[in-house]
Write a protein that holds these residues in place. Structure first.
Motif, mmCIF file in Angstrom:
data_model
loop_
_atom_site.group_PDB
_atom_site.id
_atom_site.type_symbol
_atom_site.label_atom_id
_atom_site.label_comp_id
_atom_site.label_asym_id
_atom_site.label_seq_id
_atom_site.Cartn_x
_atom_site.Cartn_y
_atom_site.Cartn_z
ATOM 1 N N TYR A 82 4.561 -8.478 -5.469
ATOM 2 C CA TYR A 82 3.344 -8.115 -4.730
ATOM 3 C C TYR A 82 3.500 -6.731 -4.096
ATOM 4 O O TYR A 82 2.600 -5.886 -4.211
ATOM 5 C CB TYR A 82 3.067 -9.165 -3.661
ATOM 6 N N ILE A 83 4.636 -6.494 -3.441
ATOM 7 C CA ILE A 83 4.878 -5.207 -2.794
ATOM 8 C C ILE A 83 4.817 -4.073 -3.812
ATOM 9 O O ILE A 83 4.287 -2.991 -3.536
ATOM 10 C CB ILE A 83 6.242 -5.216 -2.069
ATOM 11 N N GLU A 114 0.819 -1.209 0.000
ATOM 12 C CA GLU A 114 0.000 0.000 0.000
ATOM 13 C C GLU A 114 0.857 1.266 0.000
ATOM 14 O O GLU A 114 0.427 2.314 -0.506
ATOM 15 C CB GLU A 114 -0.932 -0.006 1.216
ATOM 16 N N THR A 115 2.061 1.197 0.558
ATOM 17 C CA THR A 115 2.916 2.382 0.679
ATOM 18 C C THR A 115 4.042 2.417 -0.356
ATOM 19 O O THR A 115 4.851 3.342 -0.335
ATOM 20 C CB THR A 115 3.530 2.452 2.089
ATOM 21 N N SER A 116 4.098 1.426 -1.241
ATOM 22 C CA SER A 116 5.176 1.401 -2.245
ATOM 23 C C SER A 116 4.866 2.360 -3.385
ATOM 24 O O SER A 116 3.748 2.874 -3.509
ATOM 25 C CB SER A 116 5.355 -0.013 -2.808
ATOM 26 N N ALA A 117 5.859 2.558 -4.254
ATOM 27 C CA ALA A 117 5.663 3.419 -5.423
ATOM 28 C C ALA A 117 4.714 2.779 -6.427
ATOM 29 O O ALA A 117 4.192 3.456 -7.325
ATOM 30 C CB ALA A 117 7.011 3.708 -6.093
ATOM 31 N N GLY A 118 4.502 1.475 -6.307
ATOM 32 C CA GLY A 118 3.572 0.781 -7.193
ATOM 33 C C GLY A 118 4.032 0.742 -8.642
ATOM 34 O O GLY A 118 3.222 0.832 -9.563
ATOM 35 N N ASP A 119 5.356 0.570 -8.846
ATOM 36 C CA ASP A 119 5.873 0.631 -10.211
ATOM 37 C C ASP A 119 5.542 -0.603 -11.052
ATOM 38 O O ASP A 119 5.836 -0.638 -12.250
ATOM 39 C CB ASP A 119 7.382 0.893 -10.230
ATOM 40 N N LEU A 147 12.139 -3.591 -15.100
ATOM 41 C CA LEU A 147 11.480 -2.317 -15.357
ATOM 42 C C LEU A 147 12.288 -1.449 -16.295
ATOM 43 O O LEU A 147 11.732 -0.731 -17.134
ATOM 44 C CB LEU A 147 11.225 -1.599 -14.023
ATOM 45 N N THR A 148 13.617 -1.519 -16.181
ATOM 46 C CA THR A 148 14.474 -0.766 -17.102
ATOM 47 C C THR A 148 14.281 -1.261 -18.529
ATOM 48 O O THR A 148 14.207 -0.464 -19.476
ATOM 49 C CB THR A 148 15.951 -0.929 -16.703
ATOM 50 N N LYS A 149 14.167 -2.569 -18.678
ATOM 51 C CA LYS A 149 13.994 -3.167 -20.012
ATOM 52 C C LYS A 149 12.615 -2.873 -20.597
ATOM 53 O O LYS A 149 12.444 -2.800 -21.820
ATOM 54 C CB LYS A 149 14.207 -4.684 -19.929
ATOM 55 N N LEU A 150 11.610 -2.757 -19.733
ATOM 56 C CA LEU A 150 10.251 -2.552 -20.212
ATOM 57 C C LEU A 150 9.969 -1.109 -20.610
ATOM 58 O O LEU A 150 8.964 -0.816 -21.274
ATOM 59 C CB LEU A 150 9.243 -2.980 -19.137
ATOM 60 N N LYS A 151 10.840 -0.197 -20.210
ATOM 61 C CA LYS A 151 10.613 1.223 -20.532
ATOM 62 C C LYS A 151 10.802 1.490 -22.028
ATOM 63 O O LYS A 151 11.647 0.899 -22.670
ATOM 64 C CB LYS A 151 11.578 2.097 -19.717
#
Length: 381
Positions: A208-209, A163-168, A377-381
């Motif tokens: 999940y986080i 709930e408190t993560s950046a949710g990337d 995430l770097t690759k997916l950008k």
């Protein structure tokens, strides 16, 4: 980040001290509100000790319900039928409900952890559903001994971290395989390996986080899986391959961290084989799960794991490059390295893609999971 922790009059309040200490270890600043009934179960000094902050017991001229309503998260743990029902109808007759109503008006995230007798829990299900429809998060209790008991501590912490993560990874669907497989010889014997499933589980927790919709495809695991992590249990390589073929079309990312068997017995004996004579075991290759993933779902981002034993760095890279023909990233390791073998909480990995080889020192599997998702995430950008 700041969490306001509200403790109400359930006997599960005795767990709140440990919960507060664990959240502090995760780096959160905690301020506590306690109801009068909660104070009859544990002393406010206990929570002051756990949080390092004075406990709020009443609303004063400092208007505490407004001052603390804009925290990063409000956590009601435990949450009684009383506080849930009053909040459902926005009744403000005590400091905790005044805080909750104010926080709700400010759109502060709220998580509630119900804990009460099972009959009471069933009686307030309509109020819980009403609050869920309003965006309030609930962590389901453990139903045992006719009681809706406090959930496992790890479930609460994981939910708070999510709930408190950046949710990337929010909006992404992540499938992760973990653990070893078991290839049956007869009803009581089989072939397996020493995989613990720790790496796959840490990857599932991290996804999940970060806000992903996660599915853990668990083989033979030597670690407990938190109930908050959605899981499908399998045993053999064939069973895991079937599940992946059925699921993978719907996922954005697949991390194949399971240590699947390369061979399985040609025949399964229906009866227990006698131990009084020699046994000749014929084996056949198992399905190559990772090779089929991109055929079924060409758009999936695929992470493979490559484990070798007692090889040089060059040999490890060479074998990993072969796997890159069907994957986007390969996480490679030599399980013979001291402290990085099967069942360890640590590993030393190379993260290899088509452009470079990233070397990492001996790290915890939790730390490695963070590095892997940062790379994805770097690759997916």
């Amino acid at each position: 980040m700041n969490i306001i922790m509200c403790i109400t009059g359930s006997v599960a309040a005795v767990e709140s001290v440990k919960l507060a200490r664990e959240l502090k270890r995760q780096g959160f600043d905690i301020k506590c509100f306690m109801s009068d009934s909660a104070c009859q179960i544990i002393h406010p000094y206990s929570m002051e000790f756990a949080t390092g902050e004075k406990v709020v017991l009443e609303i004063t001229g400092a208007i505490e319900h407004v001052k603390y309503a804009s925290a990063d998260l409000i956590l009601v743990a435990p949450a009684t039928a009383n506080v849930i029902s009053k909040f459902a109808f926005k009744i403000s007759d005590n400091p905790i409900n005044s805080l909750l109503i104010t926080a709700f008006g400010q759109k502060t995230p709220i998580i509630m952890v119900p804990s009460m007798h099972d009959a009471m829990y069933q009686a307030v299900e309509e109020n819980i559903e009403k609050l869920e429809n309003e965006g309030i998060q609930f962590i389901a209790p453990r139903i045992e001994e006719s009681k809706a008991k406090f959930p496992h501590m790890e479930d609460i912490v994981l939910k708070v971290l999510r709930e408190t993560s950046a949710g990337d990874l929010k909006g992404k669907k992540v499938l992760i395989s973990a653990g070893g497989t078991y290839e049956a010889i007869d009803p009581v014997r089989g072939i397996s390996n020493r995989s613990s499933g720790k790496m796959g589980l840490e990857l599932a927790k991290e996804a999940y986080i970060r806000g992903a919709e996660v599915m853990l495809l668990a083989g033979e695991m030597k670690v407990n899986i938190p109930p908050v992590i959605p899981t499908i249990c399998t045993s053999s390589t064939g069973e895991m391959a079937t599940q992946i073929q059925d699921l993978i079309i719907d996922y954005d990312i697949f991390i194949s961290a399971a240590a699947v068997a390369d061979f399985t017995p040609t025949n399964f004996e229906e009866n227990k084989i006698s131990s009084s004579k020699n046994l000749l075991l014929n084996l056949k290759p198992t399905p190559k799960i990772i090779e089929k993933a991109k055929i079924i779902n060409p758009d999936i981002f695929l992470v493979g794991f490559k484990a070798e034993y007692g090889v040089s760095r060059e040999e490890l890279i060479e074998s990993s490059l072969l796997q890159l023909k069907t994957t986007d990233i390969v996480v490679a390791n030599d399980v013979s390295i001291d402290g990085a073998g099967f069942g360890s909480d640590f590993n030393q990995v190379l993260i290899i893609d088509k452009e470079n080889v990233e070397e990492n020192p001996l790290l915890t599997k939790k730390e490695i999971s963070k590095i892997i998702f940062n790379k994805i995430l770097t690759k997916l950008k």
